[in-house]
Scaffold this motif. Structure first.
Motif, PDB file in Angstrom:
ATOM      1  N   HIS A 376      35.777  56.885  35.740  1.00  0.00           N
ATOM      2  CA  HIS A 376      35.531  56.785  34.298  1.00  0.00           C
ATOM      3  C   HIS A 376      36.708  56.152  33.563  1.00  0.00           C
ATOM      4  O   HIS A 376      36.529  55.523  32.518  1.00  0.00           O
ATOM      5  CB  HIS A 376      35.207  58.170  33.714  1.00  0.00           C
ATOM      6  CG  HIS A 376      36.396  59.066  33.565  1.00  0.00           C
ATOM      7  ND1 HIS A 376      36.850  59.884  34.578  1.00  0.00           N
ATOM      8  CD2 HIS A 376      37.246  59.280  32.528  1.00  0.00           C
ATOM      9  CE1 HIS A 376      37.899  60.560  34.157  1.00  0.00           C
ATOM     10  NE2 HIS A 376      38.160  60.217  32.921  1.00  0.00           N
ATOM     11  N   ALA A 377      37.941  56.297  34.099  1.00  0.00           N
ATOM     12  CA  ALA A 377      39.093  55.692  33.422  1.00  0.00           C
ATOM     13  C   ALA A 377      39.010  54.168  33.484  1.00  0.00           C
ATOM     14  O   ALA A 377      39.228  53.473  32.475  1.00  0.00           O
ATOM     15  CB  ALA A 377      40.386  56.188  34.066  1.00  0.00           C
ATOM     16  N   LEU A 378      38.666  53.625  34.653  1.00  0.00           N
ATOM     17  CA  LEU A 378      38.566  52.171  34.792  1.00  0.00           C
ATOM     18  C   LEU A 378      37.364  51.629  34.019  1.00  0.00           C
ATOM     19  O   LEU A 378      37.435  50.552  33.412  1.00  0.00           O
ATOM     20  CB  LEU A 378      38.451  51.796  36.272  1.00  0.00           C
ATOM     21  CG  LEU A 378      39.658  52.158  37.148  1.00  0.00           C
ATOM     22  CD1 LEU A 378      39.414  51.708  38.589  1.00  0.00           C
ATOM     23  CD2 LEU A 378      40.927  51.515  36.605  1.00  0.00           C
ATOM     24  N   LEU A 379      36.252  52.378  34.044  1.00  0.00           N
ATOM     25  CA  LEU A 379      35.082  51.953  33.279  1.00  0.00           C
ATOM     26  C   LEU A 379      35.392  51.953  31.782  1.00  0.00           C
ATOM     27  O   LEU A 379      35.005  51.035  31.049  1.00  0.00           O
ATOM     28  CB  LEU A 379      33.900  52.873  33.579  1.00  0.00           C
ATOM     29  CG  LEU A 379      32.589  52.556  32.845  1.00  0.00           C
ATOM     30  CD1 LEU A 379      32.151  51.127  33.125  1.00  0.00           C
ATOM     31  CD2 LEU A 379      31.500  53.536  33.255  1.00  0.00           C
ATOM     32  N   GLY A 380      36.117  52.987  31.324  1.00  0.00           N
ATOM     33  CA  GLY A 380      36.519  53.024  29.912  1.00  0.00           C
ATOM     34  C   GLY A 380      37.436  51.864  29.549  1.00  0.00           C
ATOM     35  O   GLY A 380      37.325  51.290  28.460  1.00  0.00           O
ATOM     36  N   MET A 381      38.347  51.502  30.455  1.00  0.00           N
ATOM     37  CA  MET A 381      39.231  50.366  30.206  1.00  0.00           C
ATOM     38  C   MET A 381      38.424  49.065  30.088  1.00  0.00           C
ATOM     39  O   MET A 381      38.676  48.239  29.205  1.00  0.00           O
ATOM     40  CB  MET A 381      40.260  50.249  31.328  1.00  0.00           C
ATOM     41  CG  MET A 381      41.258  49.117  31.137  1.00  0.00           C
ATOM     42  SD  MET A 381      42.434  48.994  32.493  1.00  0.00           S
ATOM     43  CE  MET A 381      41.356  48.405  33.796  1.00  0.00           C
ATOM     44  N   LYS A 382      37.422  48.894  30.973  1.00  0.00           N
ATOM     45  CA  LYS A 382      36.587  47.693  30.912  1.00  0.00           C
ATOM     46  C   LYS A 382      35.806  47.629  29.592  1.00  0.00           C
ATOM     47  O   LYS A 382      35.684  46.563  28.982  1.00  0.00           O
ATOM     48  CB  LYS A 382      35.612  47.685  32.092  1.00  0.00           C
ATOM     49  CG  LYS A 382      36.260  47.356  33.430  1.00  0.00           C
ATOM     50  CD  LYS A 382      35.234  47.348  34.551  1.00  0.00           C
ATOM     51  CE  LYS A 382      34.209  46.250  34.354  1.00  0.00           C
ATOM     52  NZ  LYS A 382      33.244  46.193  35.473  1.00  0.00           N
ATOM     53  N   LEU A 383      35.300  48.781  29.150  1.00  0.00           N
ATOM     54  CA  LEU A 383      34.564  48.811  27.880  1.00  0.00           C
ATOM     55  C   LEU A 383      35.488  48.483  26.710  1.00  0.00           C
ATOM     56  O   LEU A 383      35.104  47.744  25.790  1.00  0.00           O
ATOM     57  CB  LEU A 383      33.926  50.187  27.677  1.00  0.00           C
ATOM     58  CG  LEU A 383      32.749  50.530  28.601  1.00  0.00           C
ATOM     59  CD1 LEU A 383      32.381  51.989  28.455  1.00  0.00           C
ATOM     60  CD2 LEU A 383      31.549  49.647  28.287  1.00  0.00           C
ATOM     61  N   ALA A 384      36.698  49.028  26.731  1.00  0.00           N
ATOM     62  CA  ALA A 384      37.651  48.742  25.649  1.00  0.00           C
ATOM     63  C   ALA A 384      38.020  47.261  25.627  1.00  0.00           C
ATOM     64  O   ALA A 384      38.125  46.652  24.554  1.00  0.00           O
ATOM     65  CB  ALA A 384      38.898  49.609  25.816  1.00  0.00           C
ATOM     66  N   GLU A 385      38.216  46.670  26.806  1.00  0.00           N
ATOM     67  CA  GLU A 385      38.501  45.233  26.858  1.00  0.00           C
ATOM     68  C   GLU A 385      37.311  44.424  26.359  1.00  0.00           C
ATOM     69  O   GLU A 385      37.470  43.413  25.665  1.00  0.00           O
ATOM     70  CB  GLU A 385      38.850  44.830  28.293  1.00  0.00           C
ATOM     71  CG  GLU A 385      40.196  45.369  28.772  1.00  0.00           C
ATOM     72  CD  GLU A 385      40.431  45.093  30.240  1.00  0.00           C
ATOM     73  OE1 GLU A 385      39.449  44.697  30.926  1.00  0.00           O
ATOM     74  OE2 GLU A 385      41.567  45.263  30.711  1.00  0.00           O
TER      75      GLU A 385
END
Length: 514
Positions: A376-385
Motif C-alpha cells: 500500500h505504501a508504493l501504491l500510495g506513492m504512485k497515486l500521489a505522483e
C-alpha cells in the motif's frame, strides 16, 4: 349672318384683350411673390451664414484653448524632465568625482602594496637562506636528513592523531546518543500529549435494527426474490434469522454495507418493497454515499488546513472513513498521523503544512481496490505522483514502511508518527488467537539462540525480555545478541509499531548460614 360674324369677331377681340390683361396681372403678381420669396431666402441665407460663422468661431476658440492647454501641459512636463535631468546630471557628476577620488586612493594603496610586497620578498629570501642554514646545521648535529626527520615526525603525529580521534569519536557518539535519545523522547512525548482522538472500531458486520419481526417477511419477499435482489444489487450478504428485531449485513467492504443499510432503512420507511423499487433505491443510496464520501474528504481537508489536493485524492480521503486497519478507522488514523506530523515538524523547525499533508496521504494506497499486488505504501506513492503531489510528499508516502529509501526528513517523521498512532493504547485491536501467536513467536524466536535461558514478551508484545546465562555469554556479547534478535524479528515476524529487545545477564552468589 354677317352680323353674327362681326359679333363673334368683336367677342374674340375682347376675349383676347381680357386674356392678355389677366396674364399681365398674374405675371405681375408672380414677380412680386418671387421677389418676396427671394428676399426671404436671401435673409435666411444671411442668418444661416451668420450662425455658421459664429459656430465656426466657437469651435476655433475651443480648439485654440485645447491646443494651448496641451502646449502648456507639454511645457510643464518638459520643465519637469529638465529639472530631473539636471538632478541626475548633478548626481552623475558627484559619482564621477567620488570614483575619481577612489581611483586615486586605490592607486596609492596599490603603490604601497607593491613596495610592501617587494620588502616581503626580500625578507622571504633572507628567511629561506637562514632556514637552509639551520636545516644543514641540524642535519650535521643529528646525523639524519630533513626528509627522514619529516617522516618520523609525521608518523608520530599520525599515531597521536588517531588515538585522539578515536577518543573524540567515542565521546561524540556517546554524547550524541544521550542527546538524541533525550530530544527524540521529548519530541515524541510532546507530540503524543498534544494530540488525542477517539478510538473507532470497524467490523465486517453491521446489525440493522427493525421495529417488528413482521418486516423480515417483506424483506425476504415471495420465494426470496426481494432479498436476492438486495444481495445482488449491494454485494452484501443479508442474514435474516431468529435474532429478534435485527437483520445482519455482512461484507468485507464497509461502503457496500453502508449502502445496504441506507437502502433497507429507506425501503422500510417507504413501505414499497419489490425488486424494481429495490434496485432504484440501492442506486440512489449508492450515489448518496458517494456524495457523502466526497463531502467527508472536503471537510477533512478543510479541518486540517490542507489545500490544493486533486479531487480524486479528496474522494479517496473520504473513502478512508469506510476502511479500517487492525480495527483502527483509517480516516481517524490518517488525521491523527497528520496532526502528529505537523507537531513533530514544528518541533524540528520544518514545514508543518507539508508534514501534515504527507501524514494525511500516507495510507492512501489502502483505499483503491485495483493493483492489490503492490504494497500500500508504493501504491500510495504512485497515486500521489499521478495526481501531481510534490516529490518529498511522494517519497514520504512510499518510504513509511521502508519499501524505498528515505530522501528527506519528512519521510522518517511520517514513519514515526504512523507508528505512534498505530501503537498507542487502544488504537488497534487484534484477534486474540493472532495476538497470542505473535507473542509465542517472539518468545520462541529468542529461545532459539544459544545461551538464552528464559524469554518474556511483555507490554502486549511491545517489549521482549531475554534472560541469558552469565556463564555462557559475556557482557560484550549481550549487545550483539540483542541486535541479532531485533534483525531476525524484523525479517520474520509481522507486528505493529516496534518491539524493544532487552537482554539481561546477571550473576548471583548464593551462600547458606548453618
Amino acid at each position: 349672318m354677317t352680323s353674327t360674324i362681326i359679333f363673334i369677331s368683336i367677342a374674340a377681340v375682347f376675349l383676347v384683350m381680357g386674356g392678355y390683361s389677366a396674364w399681365w396681372k398674374i405675371n405681375s403678381i408672380c414677380e412680386i411673390r418671387n421677389k418676396k420669396i427671394f428676399n426671404e431666402a436671401k435673409k435666411e441665407l444671411e442668418s444661416a451664414k451668420k450662425i455658421e460663422i459664429l459656430e465656426m468661431k466657437e469651435k476655433f476658440s475651443s480648439m485654440k484653448a485645447n491646443i494651448e492647454r496641451q502646449v502648456n501641459e507639454r511645457n510643464a512636463k518638459l520643465q519637469l524632465h529638465e529639472v530631473d535631468l539636471k538632478q541626475r546630471e548633478s548626481i552623475v557628476k558627484k559619482k564621477q568625482e567620488e570614483l575619481y577620488k577612489k581611483n586615486n586612493e586605490l592607486e596609492v594603496i596599490r603603490e604601497n602594496l607593491a613596495s610592501q610586497l617587494e620588502i616581503i620578498g626580500k625578507k622571504k629570501q633572507e628567511m629561506d637562506k637562514i632556514h637552509r642554514m639551520e636545516i644543514e646545521r641540524l642535519e650535521s648535529l643529528s646525523g639524519l636528513s630533513a626528509e627522514e626527520v619529516r617522516e618520523r615526525l609525521a608518523q608520530s603525529l599520525k599515531e597521536e592523531a588517531k588515538t585522539a580521534a578515536a577518543a573524540y569519536i567515542n565521546e561524540t557518539i556517546e554524547e550524541a546518543k544521550m542527546t538524541a535519545n533525550k530530544e527524540a523522547k521529548k519530541i515524541v512525548i510532546q507530540s503524543i500529549q498534544r494530540i488525542a482522538t477517539e478510538t473507532a472500531i470497524e467490523n465486517s458486520v453491521t446489525v440493522f435494527q427493525i421495529d417488528s419481526d413482521e418486516i423480515k417477511g417483506r424483506i425476504i419477499g415471495r420465494e426470496g426474490r426481494n432479498i436476492r435482489t438486495l444481495e445482488a444489487s449491494t454485494g452484501v450478504e443479508i442474514i435474516v434469522d431468529d435474532t429478534p428485531e435485527a437483520i445482519v449485513l455482512t461484507g468485507f467492504d464497509p461502503v457496500r454495507r453502508e449502502v445496504a443499510r441506507l437502502a433497507l432503512h429507506h425501503l422500510i420507511q417507504d413501505g414499497r418493497i419489490h425488486p424494481a423499487r429495490i434496485e432504484e433505491t440501492v442506486e440512489k443510496m449508492r450515489k448518496q454515499v458517494e456524495d457523502e464520501i466526497i463531502e467527508i474528504g472536503k471537510r477533512t481537508t478543510i479541518d486540517l488546513g490542507i489545500h490544493g489536493l486533486h479531487p480524486e485524492l479528496i474522494r479517496m480521503i473520504g473513502r478512508m472513513k469506510y476502511r479500517s486497519s487492525y480495527g483502527q478507522n483509517l480516516l481517524q488514523h490518517s488525521r491523527e498521523t497528520a496532526n502528529l506530523c505537523a507537531i513533530m515538524a514544528s518541533e524540528l523547525k520544518l514545514n508543518p503544512k507539508r508534514a501534515k499533508r504527507a501524514g494525511l496521504l500516507h495510507d492512501i494506497g489502502k483505499v483503491p481496490d485495483d493493483e492489490p499486488e503492490l504494497p500500500h505504501a508504493l501504491l500510495g506513492m504512485k497515486l500521489a505522483e499521478k495526481y501531481k503531489e510534490k516529490s518529498d510528499i511522494c517519497n514520504a508516502i512510499g518510504a513509511h514502511h521502508d519499501e524505498i529509501e528515505m530522501e528527506t526528513l519528512l519521510a522518517p517523521i511520517v514513519q514515526v508518527c504512523d507508528a505512534i498512532s498505530g501503537s498507542r493504547p487502544g488504537a488497534r485491536r487484534e484477534i486474540i488467537e493472532s495476538y497470542i501467536k505473535r507473542l509465542n513467536d517472539l518468545e520462541q524466536l529468542a529461545l532459539s539462540y544459544p545461551g538464552v535461558v528464559k524469554t518474556y514478551a511483555i507490554q502486549a508484545g511491545r517489549e521482549l525480555r531475554v534472560i541469558v546465562g552469565a556463564d555462557q555469554i559475556n557482557d560484550v556479547e549481550t549487545e550483539k545478541l540483542s541486535n541479532e534478535i531485533a534483525r531476525k524479528i524484523q525479517d520474520e515476524i509481522t507486528y505493529p509499531g516496534q518491539v524493544k529487545i532487552t537482554v539481561i545477564r546477571e550473576t548471583r552468589a548464593v551462600a547458606f548460614a548453618k
